[in-house]
Scaffold this motif. Sequence first.
Motif, PDB file in Angstrom:
ATOM      1  N   GLU A  19       0.825  -1.207   0.000  1.00  0.00           N
ATOM      2  CA  GLU A  19       0.000   0.000   0.000  1.00  0.00           C
ATOM      3  C   GLU A  19       0.861   1.258   0.000  1.00  0.00           C
ATOM      4  N   GLU A  20       0.214   2.392  -0.198  1.00  0.00           N
ATOM      5  CA  GLU A  20       0.885   3.693  -0.142  1.00  0.00           C
ATOM      6  C   GLU A  20       1.013   4.086   1.328  1.00  0.00           C
ATOM      7  N   ILE A  21       2.106   3.712   1.960  1.00  0.00           N
ATOM      8  CA  ILE A  21       2.313   4.005   3.374  1.00  0.00           C
ATOM      9  C   ILE A  21       3.655   4.697   3.563  1.00  0.00           C
ATOM     10  N   GLY A  44      -1.648   3.693   6.173  1.00  0.00           N
ATOM     11  CA  GLY A  44      -2.225   3.744   4.836  1.00  0.00           C
ATOM     12  C   GLY A  44      -3.704   4.088   4.821  1.00  0.00           C
ATOM     13  N   GLU A  45      -4.328   3.812   3.702  1.00  0.00           N
ATOM     14  CA  GLU A  45      -5.739   4.146   3.492  1.00  0.00           C
ATOM     15  C   GLU A  45      -6.696   3.119   4.084  1.00  0.00           C
ATOM     16  N   THR A  90      -9.365  -0.868  10.991  1.00  0.00           N
ATOM     17  CA  THR A  90      -8.984  -0.161   9.777  1.00  0.00           C
ATOM     18  C   THR A  90      -9.937   1.015   9.585  1.00  0.00           C
ATOM     19  N   VAL A  91      -9.744   1.760   8.537  1.00  0.00           N
ATOM     20  CA  VAL A  91     -10.555   2.955   8.303  1.00  0.00           C
ATOM     21  C   VAL A  91     -12.036   2.574   8.221  1.00  0.00           C
ATOM     22  N   GLY A  92     -12.804   3.043   9.209  1.00  0.00           N
ATOM     23  CA  GLY A  92     -14.244   2.840   9.217  1.00  0.00           C
ATOM     24  C   GLY A  92     -14.741   1.518   9.776  1.00  0.00           C
ATOM     25  N   HIS A  93     -13.847   0.543  10.007  1.00  0.00           N
ATOM     26  CA  HIS A  93     -14.296  -0.788  10.417  1.00  0.00           C
ATOM     27  C   HIS A  93     -13.354  -1.422  11.444  1.00  0.00           C
TER      28      HIS A  93
END
Length: 188
Positions: A19-21, A44-45, A90-93
């Motif tokens: 990932e883009e990290i 990351g995202e 993670t993002v949102g979960h």
Amino acid sequence: EGRPLWQLVKELIANCWDEEITLCKVDISHEDRGLIQITVEDDGEGFEDITDSWTLMKPTAKRSNANVRGRFNIGEKELLSIAKYAAIETVGHTVKFPKEGGRKPRKNDRTKGTVVTATVGGRLDEIQSCVDMLVSFIPPEGVEYIVTSDVAEVKPLVQRSKVETVEAILPTVIADDPNSPVRSTKRK
């Protein structure tokens, strides 16, 4: 089960590095008698689809990219399959995999990054050998890679500098899209 601990942790690290990290933190700690806690965090995202965390061999957009490590969508599932309990935030979960089995997903307010925490059975001496292997990994350029442990001696990361660039043609396996079968190809 039966694989060295570092190989299972490597799968989580590889997921981060795909990932883009800019940051990948790994902690291997002694939790209790016979238990080891593994935590891998990135900035990351986050998971594109949280169901990837429990769906084995689910189609993934990575499958068509020969330059990433996680083309078969099984990395974290290998560790989760032997974990006594685990969680992915993670993002949102957030998904918890409790001792009793199953999974408990819920929404969260996280806006960046992923943290995977898994508690596995293991011996105290496994922590040192795991940490020794993890510090030998070469992170992608631009990624700060941190390894910590509460019981193992963490040697400094091996510092390497590029001395030469080489191009090679390598055989690899990809799929043209998530619903296509894999096929052999070559990449530079």
